[in-house]
Write a protein that holds these residues in place. Structure first.
Motif, mmCIF file in Angstrom:
data_model
loop_
_atom_site.group_PDB
_atom_site.id
_atom_site.type_symbol
_atom_site.label_atom_id
_atom_site.label_comp_id
_atom_site.label_asym_id
_atom_site.label_seq_id
_atom_site.Cartn_x
_atom_site.Cartn_y
_atom_site.Cartn_z
ATOM 1 N N PHE A 1 0.819 -1.218 0.000
ATOM 2 C CA PHE A 1 0.000 0.000 0.000
ATOM 3 C C PHE A 1 0.851 1.265 0.000
ATOM 4 C CE2 PHE A 1 -3.100 -3.134 1.584
ATOM 5 C CZ PHE A 1 -4.133 -2.892 0.689
ATOM 6 N N ALA B 1 -0.834 -6.716 1.136
ATOM 7 C CA ALA B 1 -0.765 -6.381 -0.294
ATOM 8 C C ALA B 1 -2.146 -5.993 -0.810
ATOM 9 C CB ALA B 1 -0.250 -7.587 -1.065
ATOM 10 N N GLN C 1 -7.536 -2.451 -6.196
ATOM 11 C CA GLN C 1 -6.948 -1.448 -5.286
ATOM 12 C C GLN C 1 -5.667 -0.888 -5.896
ATOM 13 O OE1 GLN C 1 -6.679 -3.885 -1.758
ATOM 14 N NE2 GLN C 1 -8.846 -3.618 -1.273
ATOM 15 N N MET D 1 -3.715 -6.798 6.244
ATOM 16 C CA MET D 1 -3.702 -6.623 4.782
ATOM 17 C C MET D 1 -2.366 -6.038 4.360
ATOM 18 S SD MET D 1 -7.479 -5.188 4.106
ATOM 19 C CE MET D 1 -8.885 -5.955 4.870
ATOM 20 N N THR E 1 -14.399 -1.724 -1.778
ATOM 21 C CA THR E 1 -14.696 -0.800 -0.676
ATOM 22 C C THR E 1 -13.433 -0.083 -0.225
ATOM 23 O OG1 THR E 1 -16.297 -2.485 -0.001
ATOM 24 C CG2 THR E 1 -15.944 -0.666 1.532
ATOM 25 N N LEU E 2 -12.388 -0.859 0.035
ATOM 26 C CA LEU E 2 -11.134 -0.214 0.463
ATOM 27 C C LEU E 2 -10.494 0.562 -0.683
ATOM 28 C CD1 LEU E 2 -9.469 -2.857 2.801
ATOM 29 C CD2 LEU E 2 -10.388 -0.624 3.434
ATOM 30 N N THR F 1 -16.956 -9.269 -7.821
ATOM 31 C CA THR F 1 -17.423 -9.296 -6.436
ATOM 32 C C THR F 1 -16.278 -9.784 -5.534
ATOM 33 O OG1 THR F 1 -18.246 -11.518 -6.890
ATOM 34 C CG2 THR F 1 -19.848 -9.729 -6.966
ATOM 35 N N GLY F 2 -16.240 -9.246 -4.347
ATOM 36 C CA GLY F 2 -15.243 -9.696 -3.369
ATOM 37 C C GLY F 2 -13.817 -9.325 -3.709
ATOM 38 N N SER F 3 -13.645 -8.301 -4.564
ATOM 39 C CA SER F 3 -12.279 -7.954 -4.973
ATOM 40 C C SER F 3 -11.721 -6.759 -4.194
ATOM 41 C CB SER F 3 -12.243 -7.676 -6.481
ATOM 42 O OG SER F 3 -13.141 -6.631 -6.788
ATOM 43 N N GLY F 4 -12.465 -6.258 -3.216
ATOM 44 C CA GLY F 4 -11.929 -5.197 -2.367
ATOM 45 C C GLY F 4 -12.190 -3.788 -2.870
ATOM 46 N N GLU G 1 -22.571 0.379 -5.339
ATOM 47 C CA GLU G 1 -23.691 -0.358 -5.957
ATOM 48 C C GLU G 1 -24.688 0.644 -6.558
ATOM 49 O OE1 GLU G 1 -23.282 -3.467 -6.207
ATOM 50 O OE2 GLU G 1 -21.985 -3.989 -4.529
ATOM 51 N N ARG H 1 -14.910 -14.903 -1.909
ATOM 52 C CA ARG H 1 -14.492 -13.506 -1.784
ATOM 53 C C ARG H 1 -13.012 -13.423 -1.407
ATOM 54 N NH1 ARG H 1 -18.551 -10.237 -2.104
ATOM 55 N NH2 ARG H 1 -17.756 -8.513 -0.830
ATOM 56 N N ALA H 2 -12.374 -12.384 -1.919
ATOM 57 C CA ALA H 2 -10.960 -12.101 -1.625
ATOM 58 C C ALA H 2 -10.086 -13.346 -1.765
ATOM 59 C CB ALA H 2 -10.827 -11.497 -0.222
ATOM 60 N N GLN I 1 -22.183 -2.117 6.919
ATOM 61 C CA GLN I 1 -20.946 -2.847 6.629
ATOM 62 C C GLN I 1 -19.824 -1.890 6.213
ATOM 63 O OE1 GLN I 1 -21.286 -6.581 4.286
ATOM 64 N NE2 GLN I 1 -19.889 -5.505 2.915
HETATM 65 N N1 LIG Z 1 -5.932 -6.046 0.236
HETATM 66 C C1 LIG Z 1 -6.673 -6.954 0.837
HETATM 67 N N2 LIG Z 1 -6.127 -8.010 1.430
HETATM 68 C C2 LIG Z 1 -6.888 -8.960 2.037
HETATM 69 N N3 LIG Z 1 -8.230 -8.893 2.097
HETATM 70 C C3 LIG Z 1 -8.819 -7.844 1.515
HETATM 71 C C4 LIG Z 1 -8.099 -6.824 0.870
HETATM 72 N N4 LIG Z 1 -8.965 -5.899 0.412
HETATM 73 C C5 LIG Z 1 -10.189 -6.319 0.756
HETATM 74 N N5 LIG Z 1 -10.120 -7.487 1.423
HETATM 75 C C6 LIG Z 1 -11.250 -8.282 1.943
HETATM 76 O O1 LIG Z 1 -11.986 -8.720 0.821
HETATM 77 C C7 LIG Z 1 -13.357 -8.859 1.149
HETATM 78 C C8 LIG Z 1 -14.207 -8.258 0.051
HETATM 79 O O2 LIG Z 1 -14.036 -6.871 -0.001
HETATM 80 P P1 LIG Z 1 -15.196 -5.889 -0.472
HETATM 81 O O3 LIG Z 1 -16.407 -6.124 0.325
HETATM 82 O O4 LIG Z 1 -14.660 -4.526 -0.502
HETATM 83 O O5 LIG Z 1 -15.422 -6.435 -1.964
HETATM 84 P P2 LIG Z 1 -16.234 -5.760 -3.143
HETATM 85 O O6 LIG Z 1 -15.352 -5.764 -4.318
HETATM 86 O O7 LIG Z 1 -16.808 -4.469 -2.703
HETATM 87 O O8 LIG Z 1 -17.358 -6.860 -3.354
HETATM 88 P P3 LIG Z 1 -18.874 -6.665 -3.848
HETATM 89 O O9 LIG Z 1 -18.818 -6.303 -5.293
HETATM 90 O O10 LIG Z 1 -19.473 -7.980 -3.609
HETATM 91 O O11 LIG Z 1 -19.449 -5.585 -3.018
HETATM 92 C C9 LIG Z 1 -13.516 -8.206 2.500
HETATM 93 O O12 LIG Z 1 -13.653 -9.215 3.477
HETATM 94 C C10 LIG Z 1 -12.236 -7.448 2.728
HETATM 95 O O13 LIG Z 1 -11.893 -7.387 4.084
#
Ligand SMILES: Nc1ncnc2c1ncn2[C@@H]1O[C@H](COP(=O)(O)OP(=O)(O)OP(=O)(O)O)[C@@H](O)[C@H]1O
Length: 789
Positions: A128, A149, A154, A147, A179-180, A174-177, A295, A556-557, A226
């Motif tokens: 990061f 990497a 991201q 976390m 949010t962060l 989906t589940g690719s992170g 979304e 996810r992830a 969430q």
């Molecule tokens: N860099 C990272 N390393 C490990 N885990 C991560 C990392 N970034 C996100 N995650 C984990 O991945 C999971 C999915 O993240 P997030 O909810 O942001 O996905 P998303 O892409 O928004 O999915 P969706 O499209 O379903 O909303 C979460 O549990 C989060 O804690």
């Protein structure tokens, strides 16, 4: 009476069945068959000296049916008609079923899972800090949140949003992170108002009263909660910054007082934010530099367009303050303009419209740089971007309507059979009424195990159950195998009050036992529940993007995950051609599922349909279970649970039979719930998006068979009038309605917000197909009747 057939469900004791027994309701073929069966049975009974010639039973037909199938069904010797032995008649779940037009063989071995596509990157150089985040944030992520990497999205988003002030559309699996991906740059830049590049503090410190800098909008309250939980975790590295949520269903006064105390990042649902913008004077949006639509397409689909327009117009670019009320200069560190970010795993027309409302020269950021370049060149969006994570194993079960319910139970039973093999399962169902019904049907009718004192502190009082989840969490006896721990059952939909919704989701997330969540699409978007191993789409999604989001609750992830889709033989089979999957969608035979799920004895609670004997086979167990469910809907006159009913009310007596026959739907909550669920389900079926309606054609549904999957002997009545009722057969429906179908296809699907449906639908009269179609079209045009939340 709508369910005349219920009379047939009662044990007739030793009295011979009179030849004048008349069968009413249901399909005429079933009635004729039942009539013939009774006649033959009587003959056999009358002359006990004659060698018993077994009447041709449903099972005979079943055997023939399996032979015609391409698949090798296990050969079994069926016992004589179970229903006949019990003195009851109900059409078998194994007869008159349509066969799948697709012929396939089940793969012998499960394919190896593919490399995860949404996992954090493994290259050591990826971290990061290298993406431009401060050391403080990067260290916090690595040490406190585990976390180290970034994920691919991201990696591509963070540098862009840290350095540039352009609008962005983030699109990744989906589940690719995601949010962060948008939260970290926002937090980083707000943090930079108080800190120097080298990590030392500036003279001016921003705090909760320094201004509202970012608003994040999400379609559901659960998703808002969430996001705010993730944000709070990140903000622990900068405890002087504050975030809060404002969402429908919460106390507005307490929200106002939190806003008054000061907030830097606000997470909100569109409706509630509009309300506060109109009525909460202390909510000052002059310093807002980020507006995020998480979304966004779902928000548009849910009908929030007007709210979104209001919000965008109130946070106007030309009214942004260059410095906050304390004189802290914002431009330069924060974006000099309001940056809008859209975020979704899928792109629909809705999101394009939202883009037109809110975005200006946005960059399209995806997980793969190559895809981004390809899209930029072609000006289109690659369909592959909407696919599920590669490691997610998808399969499809083509199950005749009558067998849907028992196949679902068998699938769950085998999934939970091995201790520790499966922890969390989500079942998606089309509407709230159907969720309620399936929860009631599958939950244990008796408490299997009372809460025990903790092993660590045996003297400590047993924790009191949370009253908020008293009606949404239960034990699930039907899917619990003797060797495995008790499976817990949860239900969630938009018609529950907010406190119940929140508590139920928390309970499901925290549940340490194997557990199932039965839910509507309310749980399809964004929800990040760890350890969901399996997603079952018992009712297919209303549109392919919804399917992608639903199955995205697992895998996810970078974790493994499985998704199973239930389809019916016929037009529905073509639906799989629309689904874009990195690995082939594997077929699963319903016979194999039933065989696995009912390999061993099932211990049915009262009203137990039969005693388990050595002769029982998986087919007879499936049949027994179906009958048991049907009986449960027909017992409990007066609304009492069977176990609670006084002895004389138990359904063996003729008096009880009479009571039940005369019982109104409202007298039996489960029967009433089954009928209501059926009606809402049929209405919901009509709301598949226009392009997909050729696969989900309402006129192709066999309502009588569908009714079976709700534990009903026949489709509940109520529309069309006419004394003679029968269900629509696909062939008839086709010819009757051909002229209308083009009209149907050209109509847009209605919006699917939370509503309570009360229109009666289900059985059609003699001019069945055409009138059914017309009725459905009128239902489809009135959006207020659905209860799909
Ligand atoms: N860099 C990272 N390393 C490990 N885990 C991560 C990392 N970034 C996100 N995650 C984990 O991945 C999971 C999915 O993240 P997030 O909810 O942001 O996905 P998303 O892409 O928004 O999915 P969706 O499209 O379903 O909303 C979460 O549990 C989060 O804690």
């Amino acid at each position: 009476m709508a369910d005349d057939g219920m009379l047939l469900n009662f044990e007739l004791g030793d009295a011979p069945i009179k030849s004048q027994v008349k069968f009413k309701g249901g399909a005429w073929r079933d009635r004729v068959k039942a009539q013939k069966s009774v006649k033959k049975w009587q003959q056999t009974d009358d002359d006990s000296s004659r060698p018993t010639k077994r009447p041709r039973t449903d099972e005979d037909a079943t055997d023939r049916q399996f032979k015609t199938q391409k698949t090798a069904a296990p050969t079994e010797i069926r016992p004589p008609s179970y229903a006949m032995k019990m003195g009851q008649i109900s059409s078998s779940v194994f007869t008159s079923n349509p066969t799948a037009v697709t012929s396939f063989d089940e793969p012998e071995e499960e394919p190896e899972p593919a490399q995860p596509s949404n996992a954090p990157l493994t290259d050591e150089a990826e971290n990061f800090l290298a993406l431009g985040l401060s050391r403080r944030v990067s260290q916090h992520l690595a040490t406190k949140l585990g976390m180290k990497a970034p994920t691919a999205i991201q990696k591509n988003t963070i540098p862009q949003l840290v350095k540039e002030d352009t609008d962005a559309f983030l699109q990744a699996e989906t589940g690719s992170g995601k949010t962060l991906a948008y939260l970290l740059p926002i937090v980083h830049r707000i943090l930079m108002l108080s800190m120097n590049e080298d990590g030392t503090s500036k003279d001016t410190q921003v705090h909760r009263n320094s201004g509202l800098f970012a608003i994040i909008l999400a379609p559901t309250r659960e998703l808002c909660k969430q996001i705010s939980v993730v944000l709070e975790k990140v903000l622990r590295c900068a405890p002087w910054l504050v975030c809060t949520t404002v969402t429908g269903g919460e106390n507005k006064k307490s929200e106002k007082s939190r806003i008054r105390k000061g907030v830097n990042i606000l997470v909100a649902t569109p409706g509630r934010l509009t309300d506060h913008l109109d009525n909460t004077k202390v909510l000052d949006v002059g310093t807002v530099r980020w507006l995020v639509f998480d979304e966004g397409d779902r928000m548009m689909e849910m009908g929030f367009e007007d709210d979104i327009r209001t919000i965008v117009s109130k946070i106007r670019q030309d009214k942004l303050l260059k410095q906050n009320k304390e004189g802290v200069v914002l431009d330069g560190i924060l974006p000099a303009r309001r940056v809008t970010i859209l975020c979704s795993a899928t792109m629909r027309m809705d999101v394009q419209k939202l883009g037109e409302i809110s975005l200006e020269d946005a960059v399209h950021i995806t997980a793969s740089k190559a895809d981004m370049e390809k899209d930029a060149e072609s000006g289109t969006t690659d369909k592959a971007l909407f696919s599920a994570p590669t490691q997610l194993k998808q399969s499809v079960i083509i199950t005749p309507a009558k067998l849907r319910l028992v196949t679902l139970v068998a699938l769950l039973k085998s999934a939970f059979a091995r201790r520790g093999s499966m922890m969390k399962v989500i079942i998606f169902i089309s509407c709230a009424d159907s969720v309620d019904f399936h929860f009631e049907l599958l939950k244990s009718t008796t408490l299997l195990e009372k809460p025990k004192p903790s092993a660590d502190a045996p003297d400590a009082p047993v924790p009191k159950p949370n009253p908020h989840i008293a009606t949404t969490v239960a034990q699930a006896a039907y899917v619990t195998s003797p060797a495995s721990p008790i499976v817990m059952l949860h239900k969630l939909h938009g018609s529950l009050v907010q406190s119940v919704r929140t508590a139920t989701l928390q309970a499901f997330t925290a549940c340490k036992e194997p557990t199932v969540l039965i839910t509507t699409d309310i749980s399809s978007r964004g929800l990040d529940v760890p350890a969901v191993d399996l997603v079952i789409e018992y009712d297919p999604a209303f549109a392919v993007p919804d399917h992608v989001h639903r199955i995205g609750r697992t895998a996810r992830a970078g974790r493994a995950g499985k998704a199973v889709l239930f389809l019916q033989p016929g037009s529905e089979e073509g639906y799989t051609s629309l689904l874009n999957s990195a690995t082939p969608i594997a077929p699963q035979l319903y016979e194999s599922i039933l065989q696995k799920g009912f390999a061993s004895a099932i211990d049915l609670p009262p009203p137990a349909s039969s005693v388990e004997t050595e002769k029982q086979t998986w087919m007879s167990r499936a049949e027994n279970l179906q009958l048991h469910f049907e009986q449960r809907l027909l017992t409990a006159p007066g609304g009492q649970d069977y176990e609670d009913a006084p002895k004389e009310n138990k359904w063996k007596t003729a008096k009880a039979a009479k009571n039940s026959r005369n019982a109104k739907p409202k007298d039996n909550p489960l029967l009433d719930a089954g009928r209501q669920a059926f009606r809402s389900h049929i209405r919901a079926y009509a709301t598949h998006v226009r392009d997909e309606r050729k696969f989900f054609d309402i006129t192709q549904l066999h309502l009588g068979h569908m009714a079976k999957s709700f534990g009903l002997r026949e489709a509940p009545g109520g529309i069309g009038g006419g004394s003679s009722r029968r269900t629509v057969r696909p062939s008839e429906a086709k010819t009757h309605s051909r002229d209308k179908s083009s009209n149907a296809a050209s109509r847009p699907a209605p919006s699917r917000r939370d509503h309570d449906g009360d229109d009666e639908l289900g059985v059609v009269d003699e001019s069945a197909a055409r009138r059914m179609k017309e009725k459905m079209m009128s239902v489809m045009n009135s959006t207020s009747e659905f209860n799909l939340g």
